[in-house]
Design a protein around this motif. Structure first.
Motif, PDB file in Angstrom:
ATOM      1  N   ILE A   1       0.833  -1.203   0.000  1.00 39.70           N
ATOM      2  CA  ILE A   1       0.000   0.000   0.000  1.00 39.70           C
ATOM      3  C   ILE A   1       0.870   1.256   0.000  1.00 39.70           C
ATOM      4  N   LYS A   2       1.950   1.220   0.797  1.00 30.13           N
ATOM      5  CA  LYS A   2       2.824   2.383   0.887  1.00 30.13           C
ATOM      6  C   LYS A   2       3.466   2.708  -0.464  1.00 30.13           C
ATOM      7  N   ALA A   3       3.869   1.668  -1.194  1.00 32.13           N
ATOM      8  CA  ALA A   3       4.473   1.892  -2.508  1.00 32.13           C
ATOM      9  C   ALA A   3       3.496   2.600  -3.436  1.00 32.13           C
ATOM     10  N   LEU A   4       2.250   2.184  -3.419  1.00 32.18           N
ATOM     11  CA  LEU A   4       1.232   2.825  -4.249  1.00 32.18           C
ATOM     12  C   LEU A   4       0.949   4.248  -3.784  1.00 32.18           C
ATOM     13  N   ALA A   5       0.913   4.439  -2.465  1.00 38.19           N
ATOM     14  CA  ALA A   5       0.655   5.775  -1.921  1.00 38.19           C
ATOM     15  C   ALA A   5       1.742   6.750  -2.365  1.00 38.19           C
ATOM     16  N   GLU A   6       2.972   6.296  -2.330  1.00 39.23           N
ATOM     17  CA  GLU A   6       4.084   7.161  -2.710  1.00 39.23           C
ATOM     18  C   GLU A   6       4.092   7.460  -4.207  1.00 39.23           C
ATOM     19  N   GLN A   7       3.399   6.603  -4.987  1.00 41.49           N
ATOM     20  CA  GLN A   7       3.241   6.863  -6.418  1.00 41.49           C
ATOM     21  C   GLN A   7       2.091   7.823  -6.690  1.00 41.49           C
ATOM     22  N   GLY A   8       1.376   8.240  -5.624  1.00 41.18           N
ATOM     23  CA  GLY A   8       0.311   9.230  -5.775  1.00 41.18           C
ATOM     24  C   GLY A   8      -1.080   8.674  -5.918  1.00 41.18           C
ATOM     25  N   GLU A   9      -1.276   7.389  -5.603  1.00 38.62           N
ATOM     26  CA  GLU A   9      -2.596   6.775  -5.719  1.00 38.62           C
ATOM     27  C   GLU A   9      -3.436   7.157  -4.498  1.00 38.62           C
ATOM     28  N   PRO A  10      -4.526   7.937  -4.661  1.00 42.35           N
ATOM     29  CA  PRO A  10      -5.298   8.431  -3.522  1.00 42.35           C
ATOM     30  C   PRO A  10      -5.897   7.329  -2.641  1.00 42.35           C
ATOM     31  N   GLU A  11      -6.372   6.248  -3.268  1.00 49.26           N
ATOM     32  CA  GLU A  11      -6.951   5.165  -2.474  1.00 49.26           C
ATOM     33  C   GLU A  11      -5.906   4.567  -1.540  1.00 49.26           C
ATOM     34  N   ALA A  12      -4.704   4.366  -2.046  1.00 46.13           N
ATOM     35  CA  ALA A  12      -3.627   3.830  -1.224  1.00 46.13           C
ATOM     36  C   ALA A  12      -3.208   4.836  -0.158  1.00 46.13           C
ATOM     37  N   GLN A  13      -3.234   6.127  -0.478  1.00 46.28           N
ATOM     38  CA  GLN A  13      -2.890   7.145   0.511  1.00 46.28           C
ATOM     39  C   GLN A  13      -3.864   7.125   1.681  1.00 46.28           C
ATOM     40  N   ALA A  14      -5.146   6.983   1.374  1.00 43.92           N
ATOM     41  CA  ALA A  14      -6.151   6.912   2.430  1.00 43.92           C
ATOM     42  C   ALA A  14      -5.965   5.646   3.271  1.00 43.92           C
ATOM     43  N   LEU A  15      -5.690   4.524   2.604  1.00 48.69           N
ATOM     44  CA  LEU A  15      -5.463   3.270   3.326  1.00 48.69           C
ATOM     45  C   LEU A  15      -4.210   3.343   4.189  1.00 48.69           C
ATOM     46  N   LEU A  16      -3.184   4.002   3.679  1.00 43.17           N
ATOM     47  CA  LEU A  16      -1.951   4.132   4.454  1.00 43.17           C
ATOM     48  C   LEU A  16      -2.183   5.010   5.683  1.00 43.17           C
ATOM     49  N   GLY A  17      -2.967   6.071   5.515  1.00 39.86           N
ATOM     50  CA  GLY A  17      -3.313   6.896   6.663  1.00 39.86           C
ATOM     51  C   GLY A  17      -4.029   6.088   7.730  1.00 39.86           C
ATOM     52  N   GLN A  18      -4.961   5.234   7.305  1.00 39.88           N
ATOM     53  CA  GLN A  18      -5.683   4.388   8.258  1.00 39.88           C
ATOM     54  C   GLN A  18      -4.740   3.396   8.923  1.00 39.88           C
ATOM     55  N   ALA A  19      -3.796   2.858   8.147  1.00 48.76           N
ATOM     56  CA  ALA A  19      -2.826   1.918   8.715  1.00 48.76           C
ATOM     57  C   ALA A  19      -1.970   2.592   9.783  1.00 48.76           C
ATOM     58  N   TYR A  20      -1.534   3.822   9.524  1.00 46.91           N
ATOM     59  CA  TYR A  20      -0.762   4.562  10.521  1.00 46.91           C
ATOM     60  C   TYR A  20      -1.622   4.876  11.746  1.00 46.91           C
ATOM     61  N   LEU A  21      -2.876   5.177  11.520  1.00 51.72           N
ATOM     62  CA  LEU A  21      -3.763   5.507  12.642  1.00 51.72           C
ATOM     63  C   LEU A  21      -3.993   4.294  13.538  1.00 51.72           C
ATOM     64  N   ASP A  22      -4.240   3.134  12.924  1.00 49.97           N
ATOM     65  CA  ASP A  22      -4.562   1.923  13.675  1.00 49.97           C
ATOM     66  C   ASP A  22      -3.341   1.116  14.090  1.00 49.97           C
ATOM     67  N   GLY A  23      -2.171   1.447  13.515  1.00 51.38           N
ATOM     68  CA  GLY A  23      -0.999   0.610  13.771  1.00 51.38           C
ATOM     69  C   GLY A  23      -1.124  -0.740  13.119  1.00 51.38           C
ATOM     70  N   HIS A  24      -1.672  -0.772  11.918  1.00 47.38           N
ATOM     71  CA  HIS A  24      -1.917  -2.025  11.206  1.00 47.38           C
ATOM     72  C   HIS A  24      -0.739  -2.323  10.285  1.00 47.38           C
ATOM     73  N   GLY A  25       0.148  -3.213  10.731  1.00 47.89           N
ATOM     74  CA  GLY A  25       1.309  -3.579   9.930  1.00 47.89           C
ATOM     75  C   GLY A  25       2.502  -2.671  10.135  1.00 47.89           C
ATOM     76  N   LEU A  26       2.360  -1.647  10.953  1.00 46.90           N
ATOM     77  CA  LEU A  26       3.461  -0.743  11.268  1.00 46.90           C
ATOM     78  C   LEU A  26       3.165  -0.071  12.606  1.00 46.90           C
ATOM     79  N   GLN A  27       4.136   0.689  13.101  1.00 49.29           N
ATOM     80  CA  GLN A  27       3.939   1.372  14.368  1.00 49.29           C
ATOM     81  C   GLN A  27       2.895   2.486  14.218  1.00 49.29           C
ATOM     82  N   PRO A  28       1.968   2.614  15.180  1.00 47.42           N
ATOM     83  CA  PRO A  28       0.994   3.707  15.094  1.00 47.42           C
ATOM     84  C   PRO A  28       1.706   5.060  15.052  1.00 47.42           C
ATOM     85  N   ASP A  29       1.225   5.944  14.198  1.00 47.74           N
ATOM     86  CA  ASP A  29       1.834   7.264  14.072  1.00 47.74           C
ATOM     87  C   ASP A  29       0.740   8.230  13.592  1.00 47.74           C
TER      88      ASP A  29
END
Length: 305
Positions: free
Chosen positions: A37-65
Motif C-alpha cells: 500500500i505504501k508503494a502505491l501511496a508514494e506513487q500518488g494513488e489516492p486510495e492507497a494514501q487513504a489506506l496508508l493513513g488508516q494503517a498509521y492511525l490503527d498501527g496495522h502492519g506498522l507502528q501507530p503514528d
C-alpha cells in the motif's frame, strides 16, 4: 513481499485487486500488505494514501503514528478522495497527529458530505448540532443527518430518531422515532439498538426489548457499555437490571481496575452465596491491579475471616 517488489507495483494493481483479495492480504501478513500500500501511496494513488493513513492511525502492519496518518489523509483528501476527506476531518476533530481544529474539520466534512459521503454528512451534522467550528444550526444538522439516513447510514438513522423522540425541531413524534430506531438497530448501530430496545419495552414487548438490548451490549464500545450499566442498573424492570449487570461484567473484563472494583462492589451487595463468592474474586482482581480501595477491602476480609 520484498521492498523492491513493492516498488514495482503500479496503480493498476490497486484498481484491479478485489476487496476480498485486499482483505486477505491484510489479514494474512499486514506488514507485507502495508508495504504494498505504501508503494502505491508514494506513487500518488489516492486510495492507497487513504489506506496508508488508516494503517498509521490503527498501527496495522506498522507502528501507530497519528502524525503520519494526518499527512496521508491530507494527501488523499487534496486528491479528491472522499474517505480521505472525511478522515482528515476526523483528524482535526479528534486531534489525531496535531491540534484540534473544528473549523478545519467542518471544512473537510462538508467537502465529503457535499459529494455524497454518508460519513461526511453524519460528521458535519454533528458539528452543526453542537456548534463546533461552525454556527450551531439544528435544522441544517437535521438535514444532513436525514440525507445520510436516506442512504441507510446506521448512526444517522439513530440520530434522526432522537430528533423525533426529543422533539428537537418541534413536536415529538414517538412513532417516527420508533421507526428510525428500528432501522438504525437493524443496520447495526448500538445506540440505535439501545434506544429501540427501550421503546420496545415501553410497548411491553419485553422479549424483543431484551434481545436488542443484549445485541446493543455486544456491539457497544467500552464507554457506552459503562453508560448502559449505569442506566440499566437503575431501571425499574428487573430484566433490564440483569442486562445492567451483564454490562458491568463486560466493563470489568475490558476496562480498568475501576471497572473491576465497581463490578465487585455490585456483586458483594447481593445476598446470594454465589454473588458474594464472585464478588470477592473480582475484588482480589481489582486489588492486584492496584485499586487502593479494593486492596483495603481485601485486607478487611482477611482480617475478619
Amino acid at each position: 513481499m520484498s521492498a523492491s517488489s513493492a516498488q514495482a507495483i503500479t496503480p493498476e494493481h490497486l484498481h484491479n485487486i478485489s476487496t476480498e483479495e485486499l482483505k486477505r492480504q491484510l489479514a494474512s501478513d499486514p506488514r507485507e500488505a502495508v508495504q504494498w500500500i505504501k508503494a502505491l501511496a508514494e506513487q500518488g494513488e489516492p486510495e492507497a494514501q487513504a489506506l496508508l493513513g488508516q494503517a498509521y492511525l490503527d498501527g496495522h502492519g506498522l507502528q501507530p503514528d497519528p502524525r503520519q496518518a494526518r499527512i496521508w489523509f491530507r494527501k488523499a483528501a487534496e486528491a479528491g478522495h472522499l474517505f480521505g476527506m472525511n478522515m482528515l476531518g476526523r483528524a482535526y476533530d479528534q486531534g489525531w497527529g496535531g491540534p484540534v481544529d473544528h473549523a478545519c474539520a467542518a471544512y473537510w466534512f462538508r467537502m465529503a458530505a457535499s459529494q455524497g459521503l454518508d460519513w461526511g454528512m453524519y460528521n458535519y451534522g454533528h458539528l452543526l448540532l453542537h456548534g463546533l467550528g461552525v454556527e450551531k444550526d439544528e435544522l441544517q444538522a437535521f438535514d444532513w443527518y436525514n440525507k445520510a439516513a436516506e442512504l441507510g447510514h446506521a448512526k444517522s438513522l439513530g440520530v434522526v430518531g432522537r430528533f423525533f423522540e426529543e422533539g428537537w425541531l418541534g413536536e415529538k413524534d414517538q412513532g417516527k422515532a420508533f421507526d428510525y430506531y428500528r432501522r438504525s438497530a437493524e443496520a447495526g448501530d448500538f445506540r440505535g439498538q439501545y434506544n429501540y430496545a427501550l421503546m420496545l419495552l415501553e410497548r411491553t414487548q419485553v422479549g424483543d426489548a431484551l434481545h436488542w438490548m443484549r445485541v446493543a451490549l455486544i456491539n457497544a464500545h467500552l464507554a457506552f457499555s459503562r453508560t448502559m450499566a449505569a442506566n440499566l442498573l437503575q431501571h425499574p424492570h428487573s430484566a433490564l437490571r440483569q442486562v445492567g449487570m451483564e454490562a458491568l461484567h463486560k466493563c470489568a473484563q475490558q476496562g480498568d481496575e475501576g471497572d473491576v472494583y465497581t463490578y465487585a462492589k455490585r456483586l458483594l451487595s447481593q445476598q446470594d452465596i454465589m454473588s458474594l463468592s464472585l464478588g470477592r474474586w473480582w475484588l482480589r482482581c481489582a486489588a492486584r491491579q492496584g485499586h487502593v480501595q479494593a486492596q483495603q477491602a481485601v485486607l478487611r476480609y482477611i482480617y475478619l475471616s
